[in-house]
Design an enzyme around this catalytic site. Structure first.
Site, mmCIF file in Angstrom:
data_model
loop_
_atom_site.group_PDB
_atom_site.id
_atom_site.type_symbol
_atom_site.label_atom_id
_atom_site.label_comp_id
_atom_site.label_asym_id
_atom_site.label_seq_id
_atom_site.Cartn_x
_atom_site.Cartn_y
_atom_site.Cartn_z
ATOM 1 N N CYS A 66 8.096 0.737 -0.917
ATOM 2 C CA CYS A 66 8.574 -0.379 -0.012
ATOM 3 C C CYS A 66 7.090 -0.713 0.159
ATOM 4 C CB CYS A 66 9.105 0.197 0.964
ATOM 5 S SG CYS A 66 9.349 -1.033 2.390
ATOM 6 N N SER A 68 6.182 -1.185 3.227
ATOM 7 C CA SER A 68 5.435 -0.171 4.259
ATOM 8 C C SER A 68 4.824 0.970 3.753
ATOM 9 C CB SER A 68 6.872 0.527 5.137
ATOM 10 O OG SER A 68 7.483 -0.688 5.701
ATOM 11 N N HIS A 71 1.469 -0.182 2.736
ATOM 12 C CA HIS A 71 0.559 -0.441 4.014
ATOM 13 C C HIS A 71 0.091 0.738 4.362
ATOM 14 C CE1 HIS A 71 2.516 -4.802 4.654
ATOM 15 N NE2 HIS A 71 1.461 -4.928 4.125
ATOM 16 N N ILE A 217 12.614 -8.193 -0.261
ATOM 17 C CA ILE A 217 13.567 -8.747 0.924
ATOM 18 C C ILE A 217 13.705 -10.016 0.404
ATOM 19 C CG2 ILE A 217 13.622 -8.782 3.164
ATOM 20 C CD1 ILE A 217 12.237 -6.408 3.381
#
Length: 390
Positions: A66, A68, A71, A217
């Site tokens: 993902c 995330s 990151h 997304i």
């Protein structure tokens, strides 16, 4: 068992003062202000087991990488992670997953060993006021799997029954491999569903929809908008490969923002032109680049239009409030995928073939190649990367 574990140095930035609770739990409220110089390793850790009667032990089959996760891996020039949400390290990362039930607690009613499952990554408590009011994504005691609690880039994981969803129905039209692939996509698709239909209130057939950011997304938002009856879907990104996938998933028009800048055209101008000057009823920010995207979005909203902010970044953006007032427009922040029948409805749509999302998978890696997958995710050339575990 084997698990892919992230760790980092606890080094609060100057001016950021962690609370006593943050320090005692090693759980930073703003991860990007505390965790520095992250490391990642595939290592041997204890195999989890059921503790509470309402838990399932799941053998993980697929786990997506993902934004995330990217990151957590990416750092600023001074070494801090770029994930701006809560983070507790060290941690087994990964939260977009599917698997098979291996064992269930005595209190579990709706699952049995052998069931194929997809699991929510937002583990809401069910007892705080937001949860008891139906706002599970705003749970005050939330644990984010793979970020504040053990994640799914591992051979096994435990989960509460209330967070798990049976995906056996996908057997009607898909092979087992495809089922596990699709099961790992339900989490990001759920975020788009939540943004469009729950937070954003849905669209009327014939509406114009604009999506900024053609990552997973954003791609899900394209597919769902098309399925919901949008008359026109416009997607913007800075990577042509992602835009090609957006086109394949239902976008009528796709534009590379960098290419537009080179010829002096703003995204708002394209939107207004393609909607005959009316603007778009729904605009979705899934890029995490609010400073660049919000001005374009608010200047091309239709009357009573909605700007749904899904992209997460610790930043601010200028908003011309008079535009909102004049157009009776709104900006809506949306997080998560829990509650409101989101998982159940996505599983229904997948089980009949009405929702086609597998095009967003652009690469597969074996579990031992997870670090390579994470390194390549920084380039953002593809869409969804899936790790095969079991």
């Amino acid at each position: 068992m084997k698990a892919f574990v992230a760790d980092a140095q606890w080094a609060p930035k100057s001016g950021y003062k962690p609370t006593a609770e943050e320090i005692s739990k090693r759980r930073a409220v703003i991860g990007s202000s505390v965790w520095r110089n992250p490391t990642f390793e595939l290592k041997t850790v204890p195999t989890p087991d059921i503790i509470d009667s309402d838990e399932l032990l799941i053998a993980v089959k697929r786990c997506g990488i993902c934004g995330s996760d990217t990151h957590l891996y990416e750092t600023t020039p001074d070494g801090y992670i770029q994930f701006s949400g809560p983070a507790r390290l060290p941690q087994t990362i990964g939260h977009e997953y599917s698997g098979v039930v291996v064992k269930k607690g005595d209190g579990v009613r709706n699952f049995k060993a052998g069931d194929m499952v997809a699991v929510e990554s937002i583990h809401w408590c069910g007892s705080c006021t937001p949860c008891r009011s139906g706002a599970f994504n705003q749970c005050k005691n939330v644990e984010l799997i793979g970020i504040t609690a053990p994640g799914a880039l591992a051979e096994f994981i435990t989960a509460k029954e209330r967070h798990c969803w049976n995906i056996n129905a996908l057997r009607r039209i898909y092979s087992e491999d495809d089922i596990f692939d699709l099961g790992a996509l339900i989490e990001p698709v759920g975020c788009a569903y939540n943004g469009i239909f729950i937070g954003g209130g849905g669209i009327r057939p014939g509406a114009a929809v604009v999506v900024f950011g053609a990552g997973p997304i954003g791609l899900a938002a394209v597919a769902l908008s098309r399925l919901a009856g949008a008359n026109i879907v416009i997607a913007f990104d800075i990577h042509n490969k992602r835009l090609d996938i957006a086109k394949a998933m239902g976008a009528d028009y796709v534009f590379n923002i960098i290419d537009l800048e080179k010829i002096g055209i703003l995204p708002r101008e394209k939107i207004m032109d393609l909607t005959d000057g009316y603007g778009a009823e729904l605009q979705i920010e899934a890029a995490g680049a609010a400073r660049r995207t919000v001005p374009e979005m608010e200047n091309s909203l239709a009357v009573n239009g909605k700007l749904v902010y899904l992209g997460r970044s610790a930043t601010s953006a200028e908003v011309e409030l008079d535009i909102l007032v004049s157009g009776a427009n709104s900006i809506i922040g949306v997080r998560g995928h829990s509650g409101h029948g989101i998982y159940n409805n996505i599983i229904r749509l997948l089980s009949t073939g009405r929702l086609q999302i597998k095009n967003m998978i652009t690469s597969y890696y074996e579990f031992t190649e997870t670090l390579t997958a994470l390194e390549k995710s920084v380039k953002r050339q593809g869409a969804k990367c899936i790790i095969r575990i079991g």
